[in-house]
Enzyme design. Structure first.
Site, PDB file in Angstrom:
ATOM      1  N   HIS A 255       0.816  -1.214   0.000  1.00 21.61           N
ATOM      2  CA  HIS A 255       0.000   0.000   0.000  1.00 21.61           C
ATOM      3  C   HIS A 255       0.851   1.266   0.000  1.00 21.61           C
ATOM      4  CE1 HIS A 255      -0.330  -0.293   4.723  1.00 21.61           C
ATOM      5  NE2 HIS A 255       0.904  -0.114   4.322  1.00 21.61           N
ATOM      6  N   ASN A 256       0.330   2.276  -0.686  1.00 21.47           N
ATOM      7  CA  ASN A 256       0.916   3.623  -0.756  1.00 21.47           C
ATOM      8  C   ASN A 256       2.201   3.707  -1.569  1.00 21.47           C
ATOM      9  OD1 ASN A 256      -1.144   4.332   1.065  1.00 21.47           O
ATOM     10  ND2 ASN A 256       0.198   4.016   2.830  1.00 21.47           N
TER      11      ASN A 256
END
EC number: 2.3.1.191
Length: 341
Positions: A255-256
């Site tokens: 994620h991210n």
């Protein structure tokens, strides 16, 4: 079991052509004598190409095969012209492999999309599907999905609620997409998982509490994601794969992560959360990156490298823990000298 080698087996690949050699030369920006009228029917390696086929040489280690080839035409650099056999037409270009890609695509274009929705597909009534798109058998298209022109969704693919894709995207069989925005010409190969929860949890005295993952996955134009790769959606920021990037099979993006343009990520690479890559970064097979790093544009990271610190733009690093390539190989050379004593 003996199977004869066949380039572009017609059971699997639809061939276009034939093409006059002048048309092939024009496609790659090569010049040929005006009196060349050879008709070309396909492509093949130097070793097995016949008089009506095109081949290429991009690696000098295969120069002997060039001297013995029976191909009708060969794509080469200028410094190899004197090794082309008599009667073989030389198509001279600065980048033979790039030209080869264009010629192969000329003879073997992508199969056209067959517009329509298969009767066994499950499509929510609120989905917006362009009439030119193809939805395969047992595919699932959930509420609010937007699918652009000339897209193909293969059998058993699942497109989750609200997913949006541009034009000419290809989604492979058994792929699943959720919480994702796709640009144009995005290729997602079979078994890919995009948009699932990121690996986020907060420790408590009673165990772990899952942190809601409220971001998305954004795949920009011309991205390709190889089979069985996974891309988690962001926790609050989006996970972004930059335009033109190529992900091999079995890649894991947490994620991210934010990836720049035209990055190359080779099989079994793992990139931990919130790491940022610049443009044209190359990660070789099984490299692992911890979270919250910044990898500069043009950096090259070697196979099985364990990256635990930021990497400056243009750097070449290898090893675990990763270090500059020159330092790594200097240490290896020193160890070898010590071992001989």
């Amino acid at each position: 079991m003996s199977v004869q080698e066949v380039v572009g087996d017609p059971r699997f690949f639809a061939r276009s052509g034939p093409y006059d050699v002048a048309a092939v030369a024009e496609a790659v920006g090569a010049s040929i004598p005006a009196d060349c009228t050879l008709s070309l029917t396909g492509v093949a390696p130097l070793q097995i190409a016949g008089p009506s086929e095109v081949s290429f040489l991009d690696n000098r280690r295969y120069a002997d095969a060039l001297e013995q080839t029976r191909a009708g035409a060969v794509i080469i650099k200028a410094d190899m012209v004197d090794r082309v056999p008599a009667g073989v037409i030389a198509l001279v270009v600065p980048e033979p492999y790039l030209a080869w890609a264009r010629v192969a695509a000329l003879f073997y274009p992508l199969p056209p999309v067959q517009p329509g929705i298969h009767p066994s597909a499950v499509v929510d009534e609120t989905a917006c599907i362009d009439p030119s798109a193809q939805i395969g058998p047992l595919a699932v298209i959930e509420a609010g999905v937007e699918i652009g022109p000339d897209c193909r969704i293969a059998a058993h693919a699942v497109i989750g609620a609200g997913v949006k894709m541009g034009r000419s995207c290809r989604i492979g069989s058994h792929a699943s997409l959720s919480h994702a925005i796709l640009g144009d010409r995005v290729y997602v190969y079979p078994g890919v998982r995009i948009g699932q929860d990121g690996f986020g949890f907060a420790p408590s005295s009673e165990g772990f509490v899952t942190v809601p993952q409220l971001g998305r996955v954004v795949l920009e134009n011309d991205v390709e994601v190889g089979a069985n790769s996974t891309i988690d959606r962001g926790s609050m920021h989006d996970t972004v794969i930059g335009a033109g990037s190529r992900l091999d099979n079995l890649v894991m993006i947490a994620h991210n992560v934010r990836m720049g343009r035209a990055c190359v990520i080779v099989s079994q690479v793992g990139i931990s959360g919130s790491t940022t890559l610049g443009d044209h970064v190359v990660l070789a097979g099984q490299a692992g990156l911890i979270g919250h790093l910044k990898i500069g544009s043009g950096a090259r990271i070697g196979a099985q490298a364990g990256v635990m610190a930021d990497v400056p733009a243009g750097a070449e690093i290898v090893g675990s823990p990763a270090q500059p390539a020159k330092d790594f190989f200097r240490q290896i050379a020193t160890l070898r000298r010590l071992a001989r004593r």
